[in-house]
Design an enzyme around this catalytic site. Sequence first.
Site, PDB file in Angstrom:
ATOM      1  N   SER A 138       1.522 -10.054  -0.290  1.00 56.58           N
ATOM      2  CA  SER A 138       1.195  -8.621  -0.298  1.00 56.58           C
ATOM      3  C   SER A 138       1.409  -7.915   1.026  1.00 56.58           C
ATOM      4  O   SER A 138       1.474  -6.682   1.059  1.00 56.58           O
ATOM      5  CB  SER A 138      -0.256  -8.434  -0.737  1.00 56.58           C
ATOM      6  OG  SER A 138      -1.119  -9.201   0.088  1.00 56.58           O
ATOM      7  N   LYS A 174       0.812  -1.219   0.000  1.00 57.46           N
ATOM      8  CA  LYS A 174       0.000   0.000   0.000  1.00 57.46           C
ATOM      9  C   LYS A 174       0.849   1.274   0.000  1.00 57.46           C
ATOM     10  O   LYS A 174       0.371   2.337  -0.352  1.00 57.46           O
ATOM     11  CB  LYS A 174      -0.968  -0.012   1.177  1.00 57.46           C
ATOM     12  CG  LYS A 174      -2.047  -1.089   1.028  1.00 57.46           C
ATOM     13  CD  LYS A 174      -3.407  -0.497   1.044  1.00 57.46           C
ATOM     14  CE  LYS A 174      -4.553  -1.457   0.797  1.00 57.46           C
ATOM     15  NZ  LYS A 174      -4.438  -2.834   1.297  1.00 57.46           N
TER      16      LYS A 174
HETATM   17  C1  PLP Z   1      -5.122  -3.865   0.903  1.00 58.68           C
HETATM   18  C2  PLP Z   1      -4.512  -5.211   0.845  1.00 58.68           C
HETATM   19  C3  PLP Z   1      -4.871  -6.150  -0.143  1.00 58.68           C
HETATM   20  C4  PLP Z   1      -5.948  -5.899  -1.161  1.00 58.68           C
HETATM   21  O1  PLP Z   1      -5.707  -4.767  -1.953  1.00 58.68           O
HETATM   22  P1  PLP Z   1      -6.882  -4.077  -2.775  1.00 58.68           P
HETATM   23  O2  PLP Z   1      -6.219  -3.028  -3.567  1.00 58.68           O
HETATM   24  O3  PLP Z   1      -7.851  -3.522  -1.775  1.00 58.68           O
HETATM   25  O4  PLP Z   1      -7.535  -5.140  -3.597  1.00 58.68           O
HETATM   26  C5  PLP Z   1      -4.186  -7.356  -0.178  1.00 58.68           C
HETATM   27  N1  PLP Z   1      -3.239  -7.658   0.726  1.00 58.68           N
HETATM   28  C6  PLP Z   1      -2.876  -6.788   1.697  1.00 58.68           C
HETATM   29  C7  PLP Z   1      -1.814  -7.197   2.660  1.00 58.68           C
HETATM   30  C8  PLP Z   1      -3.492  -5.530   1.785  1.00 58.68           C
HETATM   31  O5  PLP Z   1      -3.130  -4.682   2.755  1.00 58.68           O
END
Ligand code: PLP
Length: 333
Positions: free
Chosen positions: A308, A56
């Site tokens: 992520s 993010k």
């Molecule tokens: C926000 C987030 C997501 C999903 O992202 P989007 O853009 O809302 O689809 C996936 N994994 C993590 C760790 C996140 O913080």
Amino acid sequence: MASALPVSLEDIRAAARRIDGRIVQTPMVRSASLSEIAGVPVWLKLEHHQTTGSFKLRGATNAVLSLSSAQRARGVVAASTGNHGRALAHAAKAQGAVATICMSRLVPENKVAEIRRLGADVRIVGRSQDEAQQEVNRLVREEGLVMVPPFDNPDIVAGQGTLGLEIIDALPEAAIVLVPLSGGGLAAGVAAAVKGVSPKVRVIGLTMEQGAAMKASLDAGRPVQVEEKPSLADSLGGGIGLDNRVTFAMCRALLDDVILLTEAEIAAGMRHAYACESEVVEGAGAVGIAALLAGKIRSGGPVVAILSGRNVDMEQHLRVINGEGAAFGEDHP
Ligand SMILES: *Cc1c(COP(=O)(O)O)cnc(C)c1O
């Protein structure tokens, strides 16, 4: 038509130049264990090692840097207790701007402290996320702060897309990219980047079985609301916004498939990340590994899974690793 979408490959390339040096270009490593299980080369994009613990920061940094100096001077605001709140707090501070993060009185003290530590001005208001969002709207209206939303914004999507550019640069022969999916900012950006460079790559969104708003919306052909359920993949919770302007259209145009994971499968993904890759990954970050372990991905070529984020409560992580039934939902009584 990809050219009609709100965020183009050129926008993502511009974002990559803008945020260069302000985010980490995270490593991509081949997983011996998952390659053996899948029968094709499997690569892990270790984005959970990003500053603030999730991707993010890419979108937040691009959004803050895209503001005019007058806007930046007024400060940015969001209602997020999670990874977007952390990222925006860090990105604003790094650019000398003030971030105000609104959250409800029900948010645990450790989360509040974490966002304060990153330099944000925290406002505790009301007893729900909705009331926190109303405070954001008030600050925008009455004090001129600039709202930076977590996903439904072209600058956010372009920033998240820089992750896709790094993947396709590192592995031009990738056949499938597995992307955790919630509001769709990450999936939209990564798909636009990867397919912009290499149109044959399949991009698959992964999310939890219960409360998957984008999946329900794609099935319905328009943004719909779903009931939220607790999940190990808590970063994937929340709606996509009934007035969604950017990510729904992009996910509809660019995602080849969306695959759902049970709580037990997500827990297995977290365990595998820890035991076989020595990586601490939160539930949302483990869905790619989970899908591979569950045999839900069929590929004739190299697969890339995006890890992520890593912001998991350590007590919960320990319970998952020990198989102590820490998961939620029907499949894990
Ligand atoms: C926000 C987030 C997501 C999903 O992202 P989007 O853009 O809302 O689809 C996936 N994994 C993590 C760790 C996140 O913080």
